[in-house]
Design a protein around this motif. Structure first.
Motif, PDB file in Angstrom:
ATOM      1  N   GLY A 144     -19.860  11.332 -17.879  1.00  0.00           N
ATOM      2  CA  GLY A 144     -20.259  10.640 -16.667  1.00  0.00           C
ATOM      3  C   GLY A 144     -19.456  11.058 -15.457  1.00  0.00           C
ATOM      4  O   GLY A 144     -18.853  12.132 -15.411  1.00  0.00           O
ATOM      5  N   ALA A 145     -19.416  10.157 -14.466  1.00  0.00           N
ATOM      6  CA  ALA A 145     -18.812  10.480 -13.175  1.00  0.00           C
ATOM      7  C   ALA A 145     -17.508   9.745 -12.935  1.00  0.00           C
ATOM      8  O   ALA A 145     -17.041   9.666 -11.792  1.00  0.00           O
ATOM      9  CB  ALA A 145     -19.805  10.156 -12.057  1.00  0.00           C
ATOM     10  N   SER A 146     -16.907   9.181 -13.995  1.00  0.00           N
ATOM     11  CA  SER A 146     -15.647   8.456 -13.815  1.00  0.00           C
ATOM     12  C   SER A 146     -14.751   8.645 -15.027  1.00  0.00           C
ATOM     13  O   SER A 146     -15.182   9.092 -16.089  1.00  0.00           O
ATOM     14  CB  SER A 146     -15.913   6.960 -13.586  1.00  0.00           C
ATOM     15  N   LEU A 147     -13.486   8.297 -14.836  1.00  0.00           N
ATOM     16  CA  LEU A 147     -12.491   8.420 -15.900  1.00  0.00           C
ATOM     17  C   LEU A 147     -12.875   7.544 -17.080  1.00  0.00           C
ATOM     18  O   LEU A 147     -13.262   6.387 -16.912  1.00  0.00           O
ATOM     19  CB  LEU A 147     -11.124   7.995 -15.365  1.00  0.00           C
ATOM     20  N   SER A 148     -12.738   8.102 -18.274  1.00  0.00           N
ATOM     21  CA  SER A 148     -13.003   7.341 -19.496  1.00  0.00           C
ATOM     22  C   SER A 148     -11.839   7.506 -20.466  1.00  0.00           C
ATOM     23  O   SER A 148     -10.907   8.287 -20.234  1.00  0.00           O
ATOM     24  CB  SER A 148     -14.288   7.827 -20.167  1.00  0.00           C
ATOM     25  N   LEU A 149     -11.922   6.786 -21.578  1.00  0.00           N
ATOM     26  CA  LEU A 149     -10.911   6.930 -22.623  1.00  0.00           C
ATOM     27  C   LEU A 149     -10.864   8.353 -23.156  1.00  0.00           C
ATOM     28  O   LEU A 149      -9.797   8.828 -23.568  1.00  0.00           O
ATOM     29  CB  LEU A 149     -11.207   5.947 -23.761  1.00  0.00           C
ATOM     30  N   ALA A 150     -11.982   9.066 -23.121  1.00  0.00           N
ATOM     31  CA  ALA A 150     -11.988  10.461 -23.570  1.00  0.00           C
ATOM     32  C   ALA A 150     -11.084  11.315 -22.687  1.00  0.00           C
ATOM     33  O   ALA A 150     -10.299  12.137 -23.187  1.00  0.00           O
ATOM     34  CB  ALA A 150     -13.415  11.006 -23.562  1.00  0.00           C
ATOM     35  N   GLY A 180     -24.997   2.635 -25.752  1.00  0.00           N
ATOM     36  CA  GLY A 180     -25.788   3.819 -25.461  1.00  0.00           C
ATOM     37  C   GLY A 180     -25.105   5.134 -25.778  1.00  0.00           C
ATOM     38  O   GLY A 180     -24.016   5.187 -26.376  1.00  0.00           O
ATOM     39  N   ALA A 181     -25.758   6.208 -25.350  1.00  0.00           N
ATOM     40  CA  ALA A 181     -25.298   7.558 -25.672  1.00  0.00           C
ATOM     41  C   ALA A 181     -23.942   7.863 -25.056  1.00  0.00           C
ATOM     42  O   ALA A 181     -23.124   8.575 -25.661  1.00  0.00           O
ATOM     43  CB  ALA A 181     -26.339   8.577 -25.199  1.00  0.00           C
ATOM     44  N   GLU A 182     -23.670   7.346 -23.858  1.00  0.00           N
ATOM     45  CA  GLU A 182     -22.372   7.619 -23.225  1.00  0.00           C
ATOM     46  C   GLU A 182     -21.238   6.978 -24.016  1.00  0.00           C
ATOM     47  O   GLU A 182     -20.162   7.570 -24.150  1.00  0.00           O
ATOM     48  CB  GLU A 182     -22.360   7.132 -21.782  1.00  0.00           C
ATOM     49  N   ARG A 183     -21.458   5.782 -24.554  1.00  0.00           N
ATOM     50  CA  ARG A 183     -20.428   5.151 -25.381  1.00  0.00           C
ATOM     51  C   ARG A 183     -20.144   6.012 -26.615  1.00  0.00           C
ATOM     52  O   ARG A 183     -18.980   6.265 -26.948  1.00  0.00           O
ATOM     53  CB  ARG A 183     -20.867   3.749 -25.811  1.00  0.00           C
TER      54      ARG A 183
END
Length: 262
Positions: A193-199, A91-94
């Motif tokens: 989003g609302a959590s830590l990501s690779l970004a 999806g868009a978040e990915r």
């Protein structure tokens, strides 16, 4: 130290290696670390990759040899689906996480490294403790002997010319402006989003050598640095971007991520 399943071959000073360490820690994966000496490291990395890339970070994960911090991150997402996800599955978040990861890999990775090295070399700061402080005393002595050759190689590889250094100053600041737009000026927000990501991990770890937040391997109170770095650091730390990076290290660096769901 070697690990029965995962070993990370690294330079302690490398912000790309810090990105991979954070990646592993956020996913809750244990691993060992082997610190390599710049230059001679290629003898080992070339052997492990069977003549491929001689760069670090290099992860040996249950017999799989993976180089490049982005490729390592993608490998970990595939290999450990039960660990906290740092990249949404679809999806868009990915797409947004991967686009921001690539953006900060370029804007912070290359340009922070070039600008910081130029300031350290130009001001005459002794880089031996920075590059070899994690090694035992005999290796630190060898490191001191190698520093002139390492500096020469860095000047050539990273093109530490005045025009290129100025270009990097402009680019790294552009990257911080993008970061502030993405978080809408709010240091408490994550990039996606609302959590830590690779970004988030990418932006925070790759800017860390410049800003030296507490909790990062670059936070060395009392150790001399270049005046231009101190001036830049103070200016950025007063901005939302600097406050965001400090929060990421304070709140997220030493704990597993919550991960994306769905």
């Amino acid at each position: 130290m070697p690990h029965p399943e995962r070993t990370l071959y690294q330079f302690t000073i490398s912000h790309y290696c810090e990105k991979t360490r954070w990646n592993l820690d956020a996913k809750g994966l244990s691993y060992g670390v082997e610190n390599l000496i710049p230059g001679p490291h290629r003898l080992l990395t070339k052997r492990l990759t069977k003549g491929g890339r001689g760069t670090v970070p290099l992860l040996v994960d249950r017999g799989n040899v993976v180089t490049d911090s982005t490729d390592i991150a993608l490998h970990l997402e595939r290999a450990y689906p039960s660990a906290p996800a740092l990249i949404p599955a679809s999806g868009a978040e990915r797409e947004r996480v991967l686009e921001l990861e690539a953006f900060f890999d370029e804007m912070a990775g290359k340009h922070v490294r070039r600008w910081v090295y130029a300031q350290l070399f130009g001001s005459g700061v002794d880089i031996t403790p920075i590059m070899f402080g994690a090694f035992p005393p005999p290796m630190r002595l060898l490191g001191r002997a190698l520093v002139p050759l390492i500096k020469q190689a860095i000047r050539r590889q990273y093109q530490l010319t005045p025009p290129k250094v100025e270009e990097s100053r402009v680019k790294l600041l552009e990257g911080l402006e993008r970061l502030e737009r993405e978080i809408q000026g709010d240091p408490s927000r994550y990039l996606v989003g609302a959590s830590l990501s690779l970004a988030d991990i990418t932006a925070a770890s790759l800017y860390a050598p410049l800003l030296a937040p507490e909790g990062s391997p670059y936070h060395r109170p009392g150790q001399p640095t270049a005046p231009a770095i101190e001036e830049m650091r103070a200016a950025i730390n007063a901005r939302p971007a600097g406050q965001w990076l400090a929060r990421r290290y304070q709140e997220d660096r030493q704990r597993p991520a919550r991960g994306f769901t769905g």
